[in-house]
Design a protein around this motif. Structure first.
Motif, mmCIF file in Angstrom:
data_model
loop_
_atom_site.group_PDB
_atom_site.id
_atom_site.type_symbol
_atom_site.label_atom_id
_atom_site.label_comp_id
_atom_site.label_asym_id
_atom_site.label_seq_id
_atom_site.Cartn_x
_atom_site.Cartn_y
_atom_site.Cartn_z
ATOM 1 N N LEU A 80 -1.904 -7.420 -4.316
ATOM 2 C CA LEU A 80 -2.438 -7.832 -5.741
ATOM 3 C C LEU A 80 -2.992 -6.383 -6.375
ATOM 4 N N TRP A 81 -4.058 -6.193 -5.649
ATOM 5 C CA TRP A 81 -4.648 -4.644 -5.983
ATOM 6 C C TRP A 81 -3.833 -3.810 -6.299
ATOM 7 N N SER A 82 -2.896 -3.543 -5.250
ATOM 8 C CA SER A 82 -1.942 -2.270 -5.361
ATOM 9 C C SER A 82 -0.994 -2.402 -6.356
ATOM 10 N N TYR A 106 0.767 -1.249 -0.024
ATOM 11 C CA TYR A 106 0.097 0.100 -0.100
ATOM 12 C C TYR A 106 0.789 1.318 -0.081
ATOM 13 N N ILE A 111 -1.702 -3.809 -9.512
ATOM 14 C CA ILE A 111 -2.220 -3.733 -10.699
ATOM 15 C C ILE A 111 -2.449 -2.116 -10.922
ATOM 16 N N LYS A 112 -2.647 -1.702 -9.995
ATOM 17 C CA LYS A 112 -2.925 0.009 -9.875
ATOM 18 C C LYS A 112 -1.466 0.531 -10.320
ATOM 19 N N LEU A 114 -4.628 -10.227 -1.519
ATOM 20 C CA LEU A 114 -5.485 -9.436 -2.393
ATOM 21 C C LEU A 114 -5.160 -7.880 -2.344
ATOM 22 N N LEU A 115 -5.084 -7.191 -1.440
ATOM 23 C CA LEU A 115 -4.557 -5.996 -1.102
ATOM 24 C C LEU A 115 -3.235 -5.876 -2.022
ATOM 25 N N TYR A 118 1.923 1.925 -3.485
ATOM 26 C CA TYR A 118 0.957 2.351 -4.056
ATOM 27 C C TYR A 118 0.677 3.849 -3.928
#
Length: 300
Positions: free
Chosen positions: A207-209, A112, A211-212, A204-205, A115
Motif C-alpha cells: 500500500l505504501w509503495s 517495492y 501510494i508513492k 501495508l508495504l 516503487y
C-alpha cells in the motif's frame, strides 16, 4: 477420556465428485501457465531484470503452493475417498503455511521493486542489483519456515478426541481448530499474530509503495509516460487484490464463516490460475516471448 478414541484420519466434507474435471483443468492450466512464465523469464535475455526475476520466483511458488492441495484433492475425488491421515493432514498444513508466507512476502518485494523503478529510476540498478534480488528472494522463501513449523506443531499438539470431520476441501487452520478439543484461544491468537506479520505487514508495504508510485506517476508531464508507468504496475495490483483480499477476510475475521471454502479456493487455486493470464495480457514483453515459444514449438 475412556469414552473417546484418538482419530487416525480426518474426513474432508468439502470435496464433491463433480469438481474433478474442473479442478483437473485448473491444475493443468496452473502448471502450464506458470511453467511458461518461468521458462520465458529464463530464456529471454531482455527479461533478465529484477521484475521478471521475482515474477519467475512467484510463478514457481504458485506451482508449489497449489501442488500441496490440488493433487490430493484430485485423488480423493477420483477414488471417492474423502479421508486423509493424521500425518498427511499435518504435512499438508505445514507446507501450506510454509509456502503461504513467501507468497505474501514476494508480493511485497515485487511492489517495492516497482516503487524503486518508478520513484528512483536513476538508482534502480544500484539498489536492485543481482545480489540484493537474490537476498530478497531467499529471505522471502525461508524467513517464515521456523514460525510456520511451530504453528503447525501447536495445532497438532491439541487433543482431537471429538469429531474428525473437517468442513473444508483441505487441511487448514480454522477447520482443524474447530474440531479440536480443549482451549484453542492461544492458537487463535497465534493465527492473528502470524497473519499480521506475514499478511498485513507486506500488504501495508504494498500500500505504501503504490501510494508513492501513484504520486510520482501523477507528476509525470506526458500522458504516454503516465500510461506506461501505470501499465507496469496494473498486473501486480490485480494479483495483490485477489490474493490479499481473500487471505485477510479468511484469517483476520473473528469467527470462521461458511464462506471459508470459497475464499480458500481464491488464494490456493484461483489466484495461481489467473496469475500467468493477468501478467501475460498486461505485459507486451511476455506476450511476444510466449508467442515466439509457441511458434518455435510448432515449427519443430
Amino acid at each position: 477420556m475412556e469414552n473417546y478414541s484418538i482419530p487416525t484420519e480426518f474426513i474432508l466434507l468439502g470435496i464433491t465428485r463433480f469438481l474433478f474435471g474442473i479442478f483437473l483443468l485448473i491444475y493443468l492450466s496452473i502448471l502450464i501457465g506458470n511453467g511458461l512464465i518461468i521458462v520465458i523469464t529464463k530464456v529471454d535475455p531482455n527479461l533478465q531484470t529484477p521484475m521478471y526475476f521475482f515474477l519467475g520466483n512467484f510463478s514457481f511458488l504458485e506451482i508449489c503452493y497449489t501442488s500441496v492441495t490440488l493433487p490430493r484433492m484430485l485423488i480423493n475425488i477420483w477414488t471417492e475417498n474423502r479421508t486423509i491421515s493424521f500425518l498427511a493432514c499435518a504435512i499438508q498444513l505445514g507446507f501450506l503455511l510454509i509456502l503461504g508466507a513467501p507468497e505474501c512476502l514476494l508480493l511485497g518485494v515485487m511492489a517495492y521493486d516497482r516503487y524503486v523503478a518508478i520513484c528512483k529510476p536513476l538508482y534502480y540498478p544500484l539498489i536492485m542489483n543481482h545480489k540484493v534480488c537474490i537476498k530478497l528472494a531467499v529471505g522471502s522463501w525461508t524467513i517464515g519456515i521456523p514460525i510456520q513449523i511451530l504453528q503447525t506443531y501447536q495445532v497438532f499438539s491439541l487433543p482431537f478426541y471429538g469429531s474428525n470431520k473437517l468442513n473444508h476441501i483441505f487441511c487448514d487452520l480454522r477447520p482443524l481448530l474447530k474440531v479440536a478439543c480443549g482451549d484453542t484461544f492461544a492458537n487463535e491468537l497465534s493465527i492473528y499474530a502470524v497473519a499480521m506479520v506475514f499478511g498485513m505487514l507486506p500488504f501495508l508495504l504494498i500500500l505504501w509503495s503504490y501510494i508513492k508510485i501513484i504520486s510520482t506517476i501523477l507528476k509525470l508531464p506526458s500522458t504516454e509516460g503516465r500510461y506506461k508507468a501505470f501499465s507496469t504496475c496494473s498486473s501486480h495490483v490485480i494479483v495483490v487484490g485477489l490474493f490479499f483480499g481473500s487471505i485477510i477476510i479468511t484469517y483476520l475475521q473473528p469467527k470462521s464463516k461458511g464462506t471459508d471454502k470459497i475464499l480458500a479456493l481464491f488464494y490456493t487455486i484461483i489466484t495461481p490460475m489467473f496469475n500467468p493470464l493477468i501478467y501475460s495480457l498486461r505485459n507486451k514483453d511476455v506476450i511476444t516471448e510466449k508467442d515466439f515459444i509457441f511458434i518455435s514449438y510448432f515449427k519443430t
